[in-house]
Scaffold this motif. Structure first.
Motif, PDB file in Angstrom:
ATOM      1  N   LEU A  95       0.778  -1.231   0.000  1.00  0.00           N
ATOM      2  CA  LEU A  95       0.000   0.000   0.000  1.00  0.00           C
ATOM      3  C   LEU A  95       0.817   1.293   0.000  1.00  0.00           C
ATOM      4  O   LEU A  95       0.315   2.332  -0.426  1.00  0.00           O
ATOM      5  CB  LEU A  95      -0.953   0.017   1.197  1.00  0.00           C
ATOM      6  N   THR A  97       3.565   4.059  -1.147  1.00  0.00           N
ATOM      7  CA  THR A  97       4.256   4.497  -2.351  1.00  0.00           C
ATOM      8  C   THR A  97       5.754   4.523  -2.083  1.00  0.00           C
ATOM      9  O   THR A  97       6.195   5.188  -1.136  1.00  0.00           O
ATOM     10  CB  THR A  97       3.790   5.901  -2.772  1.00  0.00           C
ATOM     11  N   LEU A 134      -4.615   3.758   7.094  1.00  0.00           N
ATOM     12  CA  LEU A 134      -5.641   4.393   6.272  1.00  0.00           C
ATOM     13  C   LEU A 134      -5.531   5.918   6.349  1.00  0.00           C
ATOM     14  O   LEU A 134      -5.654   6.615   5.333  1.00  0.00           O
ATOM     15  CB  LEU A 134      -7.035   3.952   6.715  1.00  0.00           C
ATOM     16  N   LEU A 137      -2.575   7.152   4.307  1.00  0.00           N
ATOM     17  CA  LEU A 137      -2.849   7.055   2.873  1.00  0.00           C
ATOM     18  C   LEU A 137      -3.855   8.101   2.399  1.00  0.00           C
ATOM     19  O   LEU A 137      -4.059   8.268   1.194  1.00  0.00           O
ATOM     20  CB  LEU A 137      -3.373   5.653   2.536  1.00  0.00           C
ATOM     21  N   TYR A 139      -7.111   8.040   3.376  1.00  0.00           N
ATOM     22  CA  TYR A 139      -8.409   7.389   3.244  1.00  0.00           C
ATOM     23  C   TYR A 139      -9.097   7.213   4.590  1.00  0.00           C
ATOM     24  O   TYR A 139     -10.005   6.392   4.721  1.00  0.00           O
ATOM     25  CB  TYR A 139      -8.252   6.032   2.570  1.00  0.00           C
ATOM     26  N   PHE A 162     -17.073   3.436   0.302  1.00  0.00           N
ATOM     27  CA  PHE A 162     -15.850   4.110  -0.130  1.00  0.00           C
ATOM     28  C   PHE A 162     -16.161   5.544  -0.533  1.00  0.00           C
ATOM     29  O   PHE A 162     -17.143   5.822  -1.211  1.00  0.00           O
ATOM     30  CB  PHE A 162     -15.246   3.332  -1.306  1.00  0.00           C
ATOM     31  N   LEU A 208      -9.700  -1.488   3.800  1.00  0.00           N
ATOM     32  CA  LEU A 208      -8.406  -1.791   3.189  1.00  0.00           C
ATOM     33  C   LEU A 208      -8.562  -2.564   1.888  1.00  0.00           C
ATOM     34  O   LEU A 208      -7.750  -2.424   0.970  1.00  0.00           O
ATOM     35  CB  LEU A 208      -7.541  -2.595   4.163  1.00  0.00           C
ATOM     36  N   HIS A 211      -8.292  -0.867  -1.496  1.00  0.00           N
ATOM     37  CA  HIS A 211      -6.964  -0.463  -1.951  1.00  0.00           C
ATOM     38  C   HIS A 211      -6.050  -1.655  -2.218  1.00  0.00           C
ATOM     39  O   HIS A 211      -5.105  -1.553  -3.011  1.00  0.00           O
ATOM     40  CB  HIS A 211      -6.331   0.465  -0.922  1.00  0.00           C
TER      41      HIS A 211
END
Length: 233
Positions: A95, A97, A134, A137, A139, A162, A208, A211
């Motif tokens: 997850l 980057t 989360l 990220l 989210y 979502f 989760l 993603h």
């Protein structure tokens, strides 16, 4: 300059080397070539859950490990703690980057490993980390207000959507519904009720899963197999 790091995942590369995914304090997730990682002299140095200080070289996406040393004491994880640690590692690899520094998440990961080593209850620990992940990220969502900004009702039931968050249900309550009382307990970090643990696990899997995609988590499969084998013993 050396930076704190942990091994998240490694796989063989050429003769005695390994391709290793590192979680570093200052450079986020980095994939490196660790020369000699699998040699007998180095004793399979690329082990997860060991605090390291590392030096990296190279300008491309694939770096070269130039230096690595153990940074302090650590305990080996066993049983459920081991599978839980592998689960955290897999989440981060899947997850995050590469190259994006996440100092707060690094600290949360470090604290989680310590808690696992000290045999703290696994379920609350995992749910806290998932929630922090989360948020990092981008989210994250509220556990105390629904999508319309209304306070979560302890007597109500909700489902998660979502990009919206919690939506209150009306009419019949399906088995997958999220009880408001459990959501509020989760927000208060109160894990005394088994219903809160079940609700948190169901909610985090949904949040989760969006993603993670359809590819299953290997750590989750390993944990399931281990539990089945233990139940037969």
């Amino acid at each position: 300059m050396l930076t704190p790091a942990y091994v998240l995942h490694s796989r063989p590369y050429r003769d005695s080397s390994a391709l290793v995914d590192l979680l570093t304090l200052h450079q986020g997730v980095q994939r490196v070539v660790w020369r000699g990682a699998r040699s007998a002299r180095k004793g399979n140095a690329a082990q997860p859950f060991v605090p390291l200080l590392v030096g990296l070289g190279g300008r491309g996406e694939l770096k070269t490990l130039q230096q690595a040393e153990i940074a302090g004491h650590y305990r080996l994880l066993q049983g459920d703690a081991l599978f839980s640690g592998l689960y955290l590692n897999e989440l981060l690899v899947r997850l995050l980057t590469p190259g994006d520094p996440q100092t707060l998440l690094f600290a949360a990961y470090q604290n989680s490993l310590q808690a696992l080593a000290e045999a703290e209850p696994v379920e609350p620990l995992l749910r806290r980390f998932e929630w922090q992940l989360l948020a990092v990220l981008g989210y994250g969502f509220s556990l105390v207000e629904d999508a319309e900004g209304t306070r979560v009702d302890a007597q109500g039931y909700y489902h998660w959507q979502f990009e919206q968050g919690l939506v209150r249900l009306s009419g019949p309550v399906p088995p997958s519904a999220l009880p408001g009382a459990a959501l509020l307990a989760m927000a208060a970090d109160d894990w005394r009720d088994a219903e809160t643990l079940r609700t948190a696990k169901r909610l985090m899997r949904q949040a989760l899963g969006v993603h993670l995609g359809e590819r299953p988590l290997l750590s989750r499969q390993l944990f399931s197999v281990s539990n089945k084998e233990s139940s037969r013993d």
